[in-house]
Structure formats: structure tokens, C-alpha cells
Write a protein that holds these residues in place. Structure first.
Motif, PDB file in Angstrom:
ATOM      1  N   MET A  55       1.022  -0.644   0.077  1.00 27.47           N
ATOM      2  CA  MET A  55       0.171   0.224  -0.002  1.00 27.47           C
ATOM      3  C   MET A  55       0.972   0.886   0.254  1.00 27.47           C
ATOM      4  N   VAL A  56       2.250   1.411   0.641  1.00 27.99           N
ATOM      5  CA  VAL A  56       2.969   2.666   1.073  1.00 27.99           C
ATOM      6  C   VAL A  56       2.939   2.556  -0.396  1.00 27.99           C
ATOM      7  N   VAL A  57       3.706   1.536  -1.575  1.00 29.13           N
ATOM      8  CA  VAL A  57       4.263   2.009  -2.754  1.00 29.13           C
ATOM      9  C   VAL A  57       3.688   2.180  -3.781  1.00 29.13           C
ATOM     10  N   ASP A  58       2.063   1.220  -3.718  1.00 29.27           N
ATOM     11  CA  ASP A  58       1.732   1.769  -4.433  1.00 29.27           C
ATOM     12  C   ASP A  58       1.256   3.181  -3.956  1.00 29.27           C
ATOM     13  N   GLY A  59       1.684   4.332  -3.228  1.00 26.89           N
ATOM     14  CA  GLY A  59       0.766   5.313  -3.049  1.00 26.89           C
ATOM     15  C   GLY A  59       0.146   6.073  -1.990  1.00 26.89           C
ATOM     16  N   GLU A  60      -0.687   4.828  -1.633  1.00 20.84           N
ATOM     17  CA  GLU A  60      -1.903   4.773  -0.932  1.00 20.84           C
ATOM     18  C   GLU A  60      -2.000   5.831   0.445  1.00 20.84           C
ATOM     19  N   VAL A  61      -0.963   5.516   0.865  1.00 18.42           N
ATOM     20  CA  VAL A  61      -0.508   6.373   1.939  1.00 18.42           C
ATOM     21  C   VAL A  61      -0.152   7.980   2.154  1.00 18.42           C
ATOM     22  N   ASP A  62       0.308   8.137   0.620  1.00 18.28           N
ATOM     23  CA  ASP A  62      -0.101   9.831   0.254  1.00 18.28           C
ATOM     24  C   ASP A  62      -1.061  10.252  -0.054  1.00 18.28           C
ATOM     25  N   HIS A  63      -2.039  10.010  -0.196  1.00 19.10           N
ATOM     26  CA  HIS A  63      -3.470  10.231  -0.016  1.00 19.10           C
ATOM     27  C   HIS A  63      -4.263  10.505   1.231  1.00 19.10           C
ATOM     28  N   LEU A  64      -3.393  10.210   2.423  1.00 16.99           N
ATOM     29  CA  LEU A  64      -4.266  10.164   3.584  1.00 16.99           C
ATOM     30  C   LEU A  64      -4.526  12.374   3.714  1.00 16.99           C
ATOM     31  N   VAL A  65      -5.038  12.333   4.560  1.00 21.55           N
ATOM     32  CA  VAL A  65      -4.955  14.194   4.678  1.00 21.55           C
ATOM     33  C   VAL A  65      -4.754  14.136   6.130  1.00 21.55           C
ATOM     34  N   ALA A  66      -4.188  15.355   6.822  1.00 14.87           N
ATOM     35  CA  ALA A  66      -3.955  16.071   7.719  1.00 14.87           C
ATOM     36  C   ALA A  66      -3.653  15.497   9.012  1.00 14.87           C
ATOM     37  N   GLU A  67      -5.356  15.901   9.073  1.00 11.37           N
ATOM     38  CA  GLU A  67      -6.496  15.982   9.909  1.00 11.37           C
ATOM     39  C   GLU A  67      -6.818  14.362  10.262  1.00 11.37           C
ATOM     40  N   ARG A  68      -6.987  13.298   9.366  1.00 12.64           N
ATOM     41  CA  ARG A  68      -6.605  12.026   9.857  1.00 12.64           C
ATOM     42  C   ARG A  68      -5.633  11.715  10.087  1.00 12.64           C
ATOM     43  N   VAL A  69      -4.427  11.942  10.047  1.00 12.76           N
ATOM     44  CA  VAL A  69      -3.145  10.709  10.620  1.00 12.76           C
ATOM     45  C   VAL A  69      -3.260  11.692  11.862  1.00 12.76           C
ATOM     46  N   TRP A  70      -3.394  12.686  12.255  1.00 11.20           N
ATOM     47  CA  TRP A  70      -3.432  13.268  13.512  1.00 11.20           C
ATOM     48  C   TRP A  70      -4.277  12.494  14.263  1.00 11.20           C
ATOM     49  N   GLN A  71      -5.414  13.114  13.999  1.00  7.79           N
ATOM     50  CA  GLN A  71      -7.169  11.897  15.158  1.00  7.79           C
ATOM     51  C   GLN A  71      -6.072  10.710  14.826  1.00  7.79           C
ATOM     52  N   GLU A  72      -5.669   9.819  14.153  1.00  6.83           N
ATOM     53  CA  GLU A  72      -4.915   8.552  14.810  1.00  6.83           C
ATOM     54  C   GLU A  72      -3.809   8.244  15.590  1.00  6.83           C
ATOM     55  N   MET A  73      -2.894   9.598  14.983  1.00  5.60           N
ATOM     56  CA  MET A  73      -1.946   9.112  15.276  1.00  5.60           C
ATOM     57  C   MET A  73      -1.791   9.974  17.401  1.00  5.60           C
ATOM     58  N   ALA A  74      -2.273  10.737  17.726  1.00  2.00           N
ATOM     59  CA  ALA A  74      -3.048  11.371  18.552  1.00  2.00           C
ATOM     60  C   ALA A  74      -3.506  10.071  19.681  1.00  2.00           C
ATOM     61  N   LYS A  75      -4.131   9.357  18.571  1.00  2.00           N
ATOM     62  CA  LYS A  75      -5.205   8.153  19.647  1.00  2.00           C
ATOM     63  C   LYS A  75      -3.523   7.754  20.611  1.00  2.00           C
ATOM     64  N   GLY A  76      -2.928   6.941  18.795  1.00  2.00           N
ATOM     65  CA  GLY A  76      -1.798   5.437  19.654  1.00  2.00           C
ATOM     66  C   GLY A  76      -1.270   6.730  20.732  1.00  2.00           C
ATOM     67  N   LEU A  77      -1.377   7.661  20.343  1.00  2.00           N
ATOM     68  CA  LEU A  77       0.267   8.565  21.053  1.00  2.00           C
ATOM     69  C   LEU A  77      -0.498   8.106  23.337  1.00  2.00           C
ATOM     70  N   MET A  78      -1.936   8.410  22.686  1.00  2.00           N
ATOM     71  CA  MET A  78      -2.648   7.965  24.479  1.00  2.00           C
ATOM     72  C   MET A  78      -2.624   7.031  24.470  1.00  2.00           C
ATOM     73  N   GLU A  79      -2.478   5.698  23.678  1.00  6.80           N
ATOM     74  CA  GLU A  79      -2.082   4.099  24.275  1.00  6.80           C
ATOM     75  C   GLU A  79      -0.979   3.187  25.272  1.00  6.80           C
ATOM     76  N   ASP A  80      -0.744   1.919  25.704  1.00  2.00           N
ATOM     77  CA  ASP A  80      -0.060   1.946  27.039  1.00  2.00           C
ATOM     78  C   ASP A  80       1.254   1.853  26.249  1.00  2.00           C
ATOM     79  N   GLN A  81       1.685   1.339  24.932  1.00  2.00           N
ATOM     80  CA  GLN A  81       2.988   1.462  25.033  1.00  2.00           C
ATOM     81  C   GLN A  81       3.204   2.069  23.431  1.00  2.00           C
ATOM     82  N   PRO A  82       3.413   3.254  22.748  1.00  2.00           N
ATOM     83  CA  PRO A  82       3.318   4.307  21.411  1.00  2.00           C
ATOM     84  C   PRO A  82       3.861   3.308  21.040  1.00  2.00           C
TER      85      PRO A  82
END
Length: 408
Positions: free
Chosen positions: A160-187
């Protein structure tokens, strides 16, 4: 019409975890039937309804067909002919594709219970590749549960990364998921998986560039900067510190790595080099101002904080003023927390003493105790007020420094 409990509620119950949000899927119903039963329509992209009494969400079983790039490019079929198994097949992971009927019977057509027992994150179908957000979600689940990733799923994410799918992620959604992951037990697990599949280099190259950068082995037993930052991050999680502190810990050493975003020569101190990289990362991901400000502050000041007890009173006051510590004591404490994590986020030093934390809080208290109003009232020339207040604060800090050094 049949109603099933699905997704995270079923997964968490099977794991013995508290069930927070319950998702329901309805099979064999039309939107009009739901409205006739008193449900309130709320879905835009597909039919979702609120229960008339509990106000929980009930979604009609649906199929999704890829029609474009990113996570929004889908066509939805929510007709009455869609089966439960078809609805479960479109879900991301097997552990999230288990349903439960009204009698407590489990419907698990894709082996979710076996993967829960094995602690493995595995995609349900090749349709996983149609939504790049699923890479972020999987990495977040790894951080939450400590699960490993099935080899075939990791291979699919790399493609998926090689095919460029990740490049179409919008910034707000990346931050939303990253912020949730940062708040997990083992980020750290989230970033390790994103790095392994290649997604981290696309969404946060500043962070990805930390791995492979050596550090002084006598001070950093973990040697690698990326490894060190992950240890620092996990320390903040172990203390249950807030999102801003965790993000600051993640960003504190960005200036140590050479990245395509380099804006200063390599001989510039890494703190100064890091600030533009933190700002660039925050701007690209639309990071909230409280997280950005603390991250910039920590990147810029953490090395000086580490030497607090060797600083002259004038330098201490300058540090306090740059941090706006007198007006924003809680943010200053968060800065010191991130610095404490930096000191303890390394092999063998998890419980090392860090007197700088209490020392600077006491220095701040000494400076804040100066009565600026009283000093202003005694100054005949208004232009002398600022210098007089500053001198009084330096004197208060010097007095505290002397008293603390005199203690046995």
C-alpha cells in the motif's frame, strides 16, 4: 430484520476489557423501516441511525466498493440483501470482524477469536488495501494491545505504501489516529509498525529519520536516537501524562537527524536545528497549538534544563521568561516532565535521579514570589520598572540557589 453487536465492543468483551462504545449493525432493514421504528437518521455517507431511547448508533449492513484514492473514495451498498458475513468482510481486522446476536452467540466467520488468542493483527480481506487509514488504525491497535502483525498483513501494508495509497491521507486524519496512538499504553509500537511498513517515512519523515543516528554510548546505552526517543515516549505513557507531554517527548530530539527538510547547517546545535523541523511537522499534520507549543519549547530548551543546577541566576530567569513559566506554570511543569522522561528514557536509567525537575519548579516559585506591583509603586521612573523587577527576581533566584547549595 436482525440486530447484532459488532466490532470493538465484542472484541473488548472477549479480551476482558471494559466496553465503552457499542456499535450495532442491522441486517435486512431499509432506511424507511428504521425511521418508522423511531430511529433518527444521522449518516451522510451510509445509513446510520440513532436508537430512539439509548441514542446508540445502528448502521445498516453494507458493502463498500473502491472508487478512488484515500479513505473517502468508496461507493456504498446498504440494501436489504447485504448479509452479516458480507458486512463483516469489509472490516479491517479479524479481531474487529466478530458479531454477537441478542442471545450472546458469536458469529466469527474470519477467525477473529483465534487471532485474539494468538495476539495477532490480521486483515480480513484484500479490501484492507483500499483504505490507508487502516494502516494507522492497525498500528494504534498494536500500541493498545501489544499484538504482533501477521506477516501477510505487513506485506500488504508495505505494498500500500509503495502504491502511494498513504500519500492520499489527509493531515487531520493522520493526526487524529496518531494522537490516539500516543495515548495508548505502549505508543512506541505504533511508530515501530509504521516504520516497518514504510508509512512513517511518508507521513512523518522527521521522526523516521531518527533511527540510525548514533549517540554517545557512555550517556546513551541505547545508542540509536530512534530507540532512545521510543523509550522516552513509553516513559511518558507509563506516567499517564497528557497528550501534549507525550508529543513533546516524541519531538524533543528531531534536530539530531538529517532529513530532506534540513534548514540549517549540520554544525548548528541540534536544539536549534530541531525547532524548524518540529514546526514543519506540526504545520503539515495540523497539530493543535497546545501540543505544538510544548513540543517546540521542549525541543529548544531540554538540553539547558538538564544543566539547570549549573546555570547562573540570570540564565535561569531568562529560561523562565522564554518559557512564560510565571504566567503558565502548568505548561512549564509539562516541559519539565518531558525533560524528566528524556533523562529516564534509556536503558538502565529508568529510575535515575533527576533533581532538575524540583529545582526549577522551586526557582520558578522564588521568581513568582517577587511582588512586581510593590516594586512598580516604588519606582519614580516608569522606564525603570522592568529592570527593577528583573533584578529582584534574579536576586530571589540567587538567594534560593545559595540556600539550596548550603544544604548538606
Amino acid at each position: 430484520m436482525q440486530v447484532y453487536r459488532v466490532g470493538g465492543a465484542v472484541r473488548d468483551r472477549l479480551l476482558g476489557l471494559p466496553v465503552k462504545d457499542i456499535d450495532w449493525v442491522v441486517v435486512g432493514a431499509t432506511p424507511q423501516q428504521m425511521l418508522n421504528l423511531g430511529y433518527q437518521a444521522v449518516g451522510k455517507d451510509f445509513p446510520v441511525f440513532l436508537h430512539p431511547k439509548t441514542h446508540q448508533e445502528y448502521a445498516l449492513a453494507r458493502l463498500e466498493r473502491k472508487s478512488g484514492h484515500g479513505y473517502t473514495g468508496f461507493e456504498v451498498d446498504a440494501s436489504v440483501n447485504v448479509t452479516l458475513e458480507e458486512d463483516l468482510l469489509r472490516r479491517d481486522l479479524t479481531i474487529n470482524a466478530i458479531a454477537e446476536d441478542e442471545h450472546g452467540n458469536l458469529i466469527d466467520p474470519y477467525g477473529g477469536q483465534a487471532d485474539l488468542a494468538a495476539k495477532v493483527l490480521r486483515h480480513v480481506s484484500p479490501a484492507f488495501a483500499e483504505d490507508p487509514v487502516r494502516i494507522l488504525r492497525l498500528a494504534r491497535f498494536a500500541a493498545r494491545f501489544g499484538f504482533s502483525v501477521a506477516p501477510e498483513t505487513m506485506a500488504l501494508m508495505r505494498k500500500m505504501v509503495v502504491d502511494g495509497e498513504v500519500d492520499h491521507l489527509v493531515a487531520e486524519r493522520v493526526w487524529q489516529e496518531m494522537a490516539k496512538g500516543l495515548m495508548e499504553d505502549q505508543p512506541s509500537l505504533m511508530f515501530e509498525i509504521l516504520r516497518e511498513c514504510g508509512a512513517l517515512a511518508r507521513i512523518a519523515p522527521e521522526i523516521d529519520a531518527l533511527w540510525g543516528v548514533p549517540q554517545r554510548a557512555d550517556y546513551h546505552p541505547e545508542v540509536d536516537t530512534g530507540v532512545h526517543v521510543m523509550l522516552v515516549l513509553d516513559y511518558t505513557a507509563a506516567q499517564s501524562w497528557p497528550l501534549a507531554t507525550r508529543f513533546a517527548a516524541l519531538c524533543h530530539d528531531l534536530g539530531k537527524a538529517k532529513t530532506p527538510q534540513d534548514v540549517l547547517p549540520r554544525h548548528i546545535m541540534h536544539e536549534a536545528r530541531g525547532v524548524p523541523l518540529v514546526e514543519a511537522l506540526c504545520q503539515r499534520l495540523r497539530v493543535p497549538s497546545d501540543c505544538k507549543d510544548l513540543a517546540v519549547l521542549t525541543c529548544r530548551e531540554h538540553t539547558l534544563v538538564h544543566t539547570a543546577q549549573q546555570l547562573r541566576p540570570e540564565t535561569v530567569l531568562a529560561l523562565l521568561m522564554r518559557c512564560d513559566a510565571l504566567r503558565r506554570p502548568e505548561r512549564f511543569r509539562q516541559l519539565l516532565d518531558a525533560c524528566l522522561a528524556d533523562a529516564r528514557g534509556r536503558y538502565q536509567f529508568e529510575l535515575c535521579d533527576y533533581p532538575q525537575h524540583a529545582y526549577l519548579l522551586q526557582m520558578r516559585a522564588a521568581a513568582a514570589a517577587v511582588d512586581a506591583g510593590a516594586i512598580a509603586a516604588q519606582c519614580s521612573n516608569p522606564k525603570e520598572i522592568a529592570a527593577a523587577v528583573e533584578a529582584a527576581r534574579v536576586a530571589a533566584i540567587a538567594e534560593f540557589k545559595k540556600l539550596s547549595s548550603d544544604k548538606p
